[in-house]
Design a protein around this motif. Structure first.
Motif, short mmCIF file in Angstrom:
data_model
loop_
_atom_site.label_atom_id
_atom_site.label_comp_id
_atom_site.label_asym_id
_atom_site.label_seq_id
_atom_site.Cartn_x
_atom_site.Cartn_y
_atom_site.Cartn_z
N PRO A 1 6.65 5.94 5.96
CA PRO A 1 7.38 5.17 6.98
C PRO A 1 8.68 4.56 6.43
O PRO A 1 9.68 4.47 7.15
CB PRO A 1 6.38 4.09 7.40
N GLY A 2 8.67 4.19 5.16
CA GLY A 2 9.90 3.68 4.54
C GLY A 2 10.98 4.74 4.48
O GLY A 2 12.15 4.47 4.78
N VAL A 3 10.60 5.96 4.11
CA VAL A 3 11.56 7.07 4.07
C VAL A 3 12.13 7.30 5.47
O VAL A 3 13.35 7.48 5.65
CB VAL A 3 10.89 8.35 3.52
N PHE A 4 11.25 7.27 6.46
CA PHE A 4 11.68 7.47 7.85
C PHE A 4 12.68 6.39 8.27
O PHE A 4 13.73 6.69 8.86
CB PHE A 4 10.47 7.48 8.79
N LEU A 5 12.38 5.13 7.98
CA LEU A 5 13.28 4.04 8.36
C LEU A 5 14.64 4.16 7.67
O LEU A 5 15.68 3.90 8.28
CB LEU A 5 12.65 2.68 8.04
N MET A 6 14.63 4.56 6.40
CA MET A 6 15.90 4.73 5.71
C MET A 6 16.72 5.85 6.35
O MET A 6 17.94 5.71 6.52
CB MET A 6 15.68 5.01 4.22
N ALA A 7 16.06 6.94 6.74
CA ALA A 7 16.76 8.05 7.39
C ALA A 7 17.34 7.61 8.74
O ALA A 7 18.49 7.94 9.08
CB ALA A 7 15.82 9.24 7.57
N VAL A 8 16.56 6.86 9.51
CA VAL A 8 17.04 6.35 10.80
C VAL A 8 18.25 5.45 10.57
O VAL A 8 19.25 5.54 11.30
CB VAL A 8 15.92 5.60 11.55
N VAL B 1 14.56 -2.74 4.86
CA VAL B 1 13.11 -2.74 5.11
C VAL B 1 12.51 -1.40 4.67
O VAL B 1 11.47 -1.36 4.01
CB VAL B 1 12.81 -3.04 6.59
N GLY B 2 13.18 -0.30 5.04
CA GLY B 2 12.71 1.02 4.64
C GLY B 2 12.68 1.18 3.13
O GLY B 2 11.72 1.73 2.56
N LEU B 3 13.70 0.68 2.46
CA LEU B 3 13.74 0.75 1.00
C LEU B 3 12.59 -0.04 0.39
O LEU B 3 11.93 0.43 -0.55
CB LEU B 3 15.08 0.21 0.48
N GLY B 4 12.34 -1.23 0.91
CA GLY B 4 11.22 -2.03 0.42
C GLY B 4 9.89 -1.31 0.59
O GLY B 4 9.04 -1.32 -0.32
N LEU B 5 9.71 -0.66 1.74
CA LEU B 5 8.48 0.10 1.96
C LEU B 5 8.40 1.28 1.00
O LEU B 5 7.34 1.56 0.42
CB LEU B 5 8.40 0.58 3.41
N SER C 1 0.83 -1.20 0.00
CA SER C 1 0.00 0.00 0.00
C SER C 1 0.87 1.25 0.00
O SER C 1 1.94 1.28 0.62
CB SER C 1 -0.89 0.01 1.25
N THR C 2 0.40 2.30 -0.64
CA THR C 2 1.13 3.56 -0.66
C THR C 2 1.22 4.18 0.74
O THR C 2 2.00 5.10 0.95
CB THR C 2 0.46 4.57 -1.62
N LEU C 3 0.46 3.66 1.69
CA LEU C 3 0.53 4.16 3.07
C LEU C 3 1.89 3.89 3.72
O LEU C 3 2.24 4.53 4.71
CB LEU C 3 -0.58 3.54 3.93
N VAL C 4 2.66 2.96 3.18
CA VAL C 4 3.95 2.63 3.79
C VAL C 4 5.11 3.41 3.17
O VAL C 4 6.26 3.27 3.61
CB VAL C 4 4.24 1.11 3.72
N TYR C 5 4.83 4.26 2.20
CA TYR C 5 5.87 5.04 1.53
C TYR C 5 6.65 5.91 2.51
O TYR C 5 7.88 5.81 2.60
CB TYR C 5 5.24 5.90 0.43
#
Length: 163
Positions: A53-60, A110-114, A47-51
């Motif tokens: 959160p993926g950016v956030f995880l990659m930044a973290v 995981v963030g990239l996948g999201l 779902s596009t809803l995880v876009y």
């Protein structure tokens, strides 16, 4: 001389490090490519809803990795797992995880996948964990135990492998 040879390990004559042959970032890249390839065969679109959160995880993950790089630089020891190390880092993020760089790589995947909305890249994170555990962490821990003995054993008992 590596820990895995037939010769006894001499910590005072350490020239080879833990003997990790494949750079861990290459293991992660291979796992990501596996996910991308699987998605071409059998799409697993998220779902596009995880876009975001993926950016956030990659930044973290990038921040965590940079903190680790900074700690290795300050400790004046090698970050590459195929080079010898001169000390155990136990401060900063290493108070919470013995492998925060590998944790950062996993979180980034995981963030990239999201971000890509690719469920396969996320699921292949389990492949990444297994590759890192078997081909890098296992060798690194044996090396550090041989080189630092009781100091590293105590650290292992006090700090979790991942988080």
């Amino acid at each position: 001389m590596t820990v895995h040879s037939d010769q006894p390990f001499d910590p005072d004559n350490d020239k080879c490090g833990p003997g990790v042959r494949v750079p861990p970032p290459m293991m992660v890249a291979g796992s990501i490519l596996l996910g991308v390839g699987l998605n071409l065969i059998v799409p697993l679109t998220l779902s596009t809803l995880v876009y975001w959160p993926g950016v956030f995880l990659m930044a973290v993950a990038v921040c965590l990795a940079l903190a680790c790089v900074w700690q290795f630089w300050r400790a004046k020891t090698h970050i590459e797992p195929w080079q010898p190390t001169s000390r155990i880092i136990v401060s900063g993020v290493y108070r919470f995880s013995r492998n925060p760089i590998y944790l950062a790589m996993f979180v980034f995947q995981v963030g990239l996948g999201l971000w890509l909305l690719n469920g396969w890249v996320v699921l292949c994170g389990s492949v990444t964990l297994r590759l890192l555990s078997y081909f890098a962490i296992r060798k690194e821990e044996a090396y550090l135990l041989a080189k630092f003995g009781d100091d590293y054993q105590t650290y292992m008992q006090q700090v979790r492998r991942w988080f």
